[in-house]
Design a protein around this motif. Structure first.
Motif, PDB file in Angstrom:
ATOM      1  N   GLU A  15      28.920  11.166  44.292  1.00 40.58           N
ATOM      2  CA  GLU A  15      28.360  11.275  42.949  1.00 40.58           C
ATOM      3  C   GLU A  15      26.869  11.540  43.018  1.00 40.58           C
ATOM      4  N   ALA A  16      26.376  12.352  42.093  1.00 33.50           N
ATOM      5  CA  ALA A  16      24.976  12.740  41.952  1.00 33.50           C
ATOM      6  C   ALA A  16      24.579  13.871  42.896  1.00 33.50           C
ATOM      7  N   ALA A  17      25.454  14.244  43.806  1.00 31.15           N
ATOM      8  CA  ALA A  17      25.137  15.384  44.672  1.00 31.15           C
ATOM      9  C   ALA A  17      25.213  16.674  43.866  1.00 31.15           C
ATOM     10  N   SER A  18      24.543  17.691  44.364  1.00 27.74           N
ATOM     11  CA  SER A  18      24.594  18.996  43.700  1.00 27.74           C
ATOM     12  C   SER A  18      25.793  19.785  44.219  1.00 27.74           C
ATOM     13  N   LEU A  19      26.290  20.642  43.344  1.00 30.16           N
ATOM     14  CA  LEU A  19      27.491  21.402  43.651  1.00 30.16           C
ATOM     15  C   LEU A  19      27.218  22.897  43.548  1.00 30.16           C
ATOM     16  N   GLU A  20      27.725  23.644  44.508  1.00 28.33           N
ATOM     17  CA  GLU A  20      27.784  25.093  44.367  1.00 28.33           C
ATOM     18  C   GLU A  20      29.074  25.569  45.002  1.00 28.33           C
ATOM     19  N   LEU A  21      29.906  26.221  44.201  1.00 30.07           N
ATOM     20  CA  LEU A  21      31.159  26.797  44.671  1.00 30.07           C
ATOM     21  C   LEU A  21      31.039  28.306  44.659  1.00 30.07           C
ATOM     22  N   GLY A  22      31.353  28.916  45.784  1.00 28.83           N
ATOM     23  CA  GLY A  22      31.189  30.348  45.899  1.00 28.83           C
ATOM     24  C   GLY A  22      32.390  31.132  45.396  1.00 28.83           C
ATOM     25  N   CYS A  23      32.104  32.307  44.828  1.00 26.03           N
ATOM     26  CA  CYS A  23      33.151  33.209  44.369  1.00 26.03           C
ATOM     27  C   CYS A  23      32.658  34.634  44.535  1.00 26.03           C
ATOM     28  N   ASN A  24      33.453  35.450  45.198  1.00 28.10           N
ATOM     29  CA  ASN A  24      33.157  36.870  45.327  1.00 28.10           C
ATOM     30  C   ASN A  24      34.380  37.678  44.902  1.00 28.10           C
ATOM     31  N   TYR A  25      34.119  38.841  44.331  1.00 26.91           N
ATOM     32  CA  TYR A  25      35.214  39.698  43.910  1.00 26.91           C
ATOM     33  C   TYR A  25      35.016  41.072  44.529  1.00 26.91           C
ATOM     34  N   SER A  26      36.074  41.877  44.525  1.00 32.03           N
ATOM     35  CA  SER A  26      36.033  43.122  45.276  1.00 32.03           C
ATOM     36  C   SER A  26      35.896  44.375  44.421  1.00 32.03           C
ATOM     37  N   TYR A  27      36.019  44.265  43.111  1.00 26.49           N
ATOM     38  CA  TYR A  27      36.038  45.460  42.268  1.00 26.49           C
ATOM     39  C   TYR A  27      34.640  45.964  42.000  1.00 26.49           C
ATOM     40  N   GLY A  28      34.429  47.289  42.101  1.00 27.78           N
ATOM     41  CA  GLY A  28      33.102  47.858  41.947  1.00 27.78           C
ATOM     42  C   GLY A  28      32.695  48.205  40.538  1.00 27.78           C
ATOM     43  N   GLY A  29      33.609  48.180  39.605  1.00 26.56           N
ATOM     44  CA  GLY A  29      33.307  48.550  38.239  1.00 26.56           C
ATOM     45  C   GLY A  29      32.922  47.357  37.382  1.00 26.56           C
ATOM     46  N   THR A  30      32.969  47.546  36.092  1.00 25.86           N
ATOM     47  CA  THR A  30      32.580  46.490  35.162  1.00 25.86           C
ATOM     48  C   THR A  30      33.687  45.442  35.061  1.00 25.86           C
ATOM     49  N   VAL A  31      33.280  44.202  35.173  1.00 26.07           N
ATOM     50  CA  VAL A  31      34.249  43.101  35.148  1.00 26.07           C
ATOM     51  C   VAL A  31      33.794  42.000  34.198  1.00 26.07           C
ATOM     52  N   ASN A  32      34.748  41.220  33.773  1.00 30.41           N
ATOM     53  CA  ASN A  32      34.462  39.945  33.132  1.00 30.41           C
ATOM     54  C   ASN A  32      34.818  38.861  34.142  1.00 30.41           C
ATOM     55  N   LEU A  33      34.076  37.775  34.123  1.00 30.30           N
ATOM     56  CA  LEU A  33      34.255  36.735  35.137  1.00 30.30           C
ATOM     57  C   LEU A  33      34.464  35.387  34.474  1.00 30.30           C
ATOM     58  N   PHE A  34      35.275  34.569  35.109  1.00 35.69           N
ATOM     59  CA  PHE A  34      35.656  33.287  34.532  1.00 35.69           C
ATOM     60  C   PHE A  34      35.706  32.225  35.621  1.00 35.69           C
ATOM     61  N   TRP A  35      35.451  31.006  35.211  1.00 32.15           N
ATOM     62  CA  TRP A  35      35.785  29.835  36.010  1.00 32.15           C
ATOM     63  C   TRP A  35      36.701  28.955  35.163  1.00 32.15           C
TER      64      TRP A  35
END
Lengths: 113, 113
Positions: A15-35
């Protein structure tokens, strides 16, 4: 076809630690992104989304994500996690003009009290 | 507002038996999705409906899986006959057309013995 990569399958934090979760996608065009997040025993629910504009988006419960187009990334962050953030987190991408979301494999986050 | 409703929540069957899952989307959501989620994986699209039309069923194993959405509202996903590898969670989701923001049900967990 597009693909989504989530870097870590399991993350354990105190608890209280910082969080970063990585996400990469492969499409080169326009995208919408979600978590999406899935708390234990509950259904998948939207945490935040990026369609256009400011690449730093804020979601519920203090989460935020930054879209970096040059890196094809959409990393999720939270400055201080709580035990209640224990859940599985899924990154998803949608090609503009299509309705279907493609999901990553998910990251299981365990926050110890 | 009622969410996406799925039934049954859990189903245990023997291999070669048939099974069916039902989904009622959020009222007004014309787009309905069936996703498959294997353990440790993200959701994978099986089929997408726009109203009663299946517009993306390329990932549906049509030799044993079938789906219908007769009146453009609720939907049924059927497996006949079930195989051991079909053990998974079957997720239903709905959205307004073109938004990409999916609302998920709690899923139907299938165990094939």
């Amino acid at each position: 076809a597009q693909s989504v990569s989530q870097h870590n399958h399991h993350v354990i934090l105190s608890e209280a630690a910082s969080l970063e979760l990585g996400c990469n996608y492969s499409y080169g065009g326009t995208v919408n992104l979600f978590w999406y997040v899935q708390y234990p025993g509950q259904h998948l629910q939207l945490l935040l989304k990026y369609f256009s504009g400011d690449p730093l988006v804020k979601g519920i419960k203090g989460f935020e994500a930054e879209f970096i187009k040059s890196k094809f990334s959409f990393n999720l962050r939270k400055p201080s996690v709580q035990w209640s953030d224990t859940a599985e987190y899924f990154c998803a991408v949608r090609i503009l003009g299509y309705s279907t979301l493609t999901f990553g494999k998910g990251t299981m986050l365990l926050v110890s009290p | 507002e009622a969410g996406v409703v799925q039934s049954p929540r859990y189903k245990i069957i023997e291999k070669k038996q048939p099974v069916a899952f039902w989904c009622n989307p959020i009222s007004g959501h014309n787009t309905l999705y069936w996703y498959l989620q294997n353990l440790g994986q993200g959701p994978e699209l099986l089929i997408r409906y726009e109203n009663e039309e299946a517009v993306d069923d390329s990932q549906l194993p049509k030799d044993r899986f079938s789906a219908e959405r007769l009146k453009g509202v609720d939907s049924t996903l059927k497996i006949q006959p079930a195989e051991l590898g079909d053990s998974a969670v079957y997720l239903c989701a709905s959205s307004y057309p073109g938004t990409g923001e999916l609302f998920f049900g709690e899923g139907s967990r299938l165990t094939v013995l």
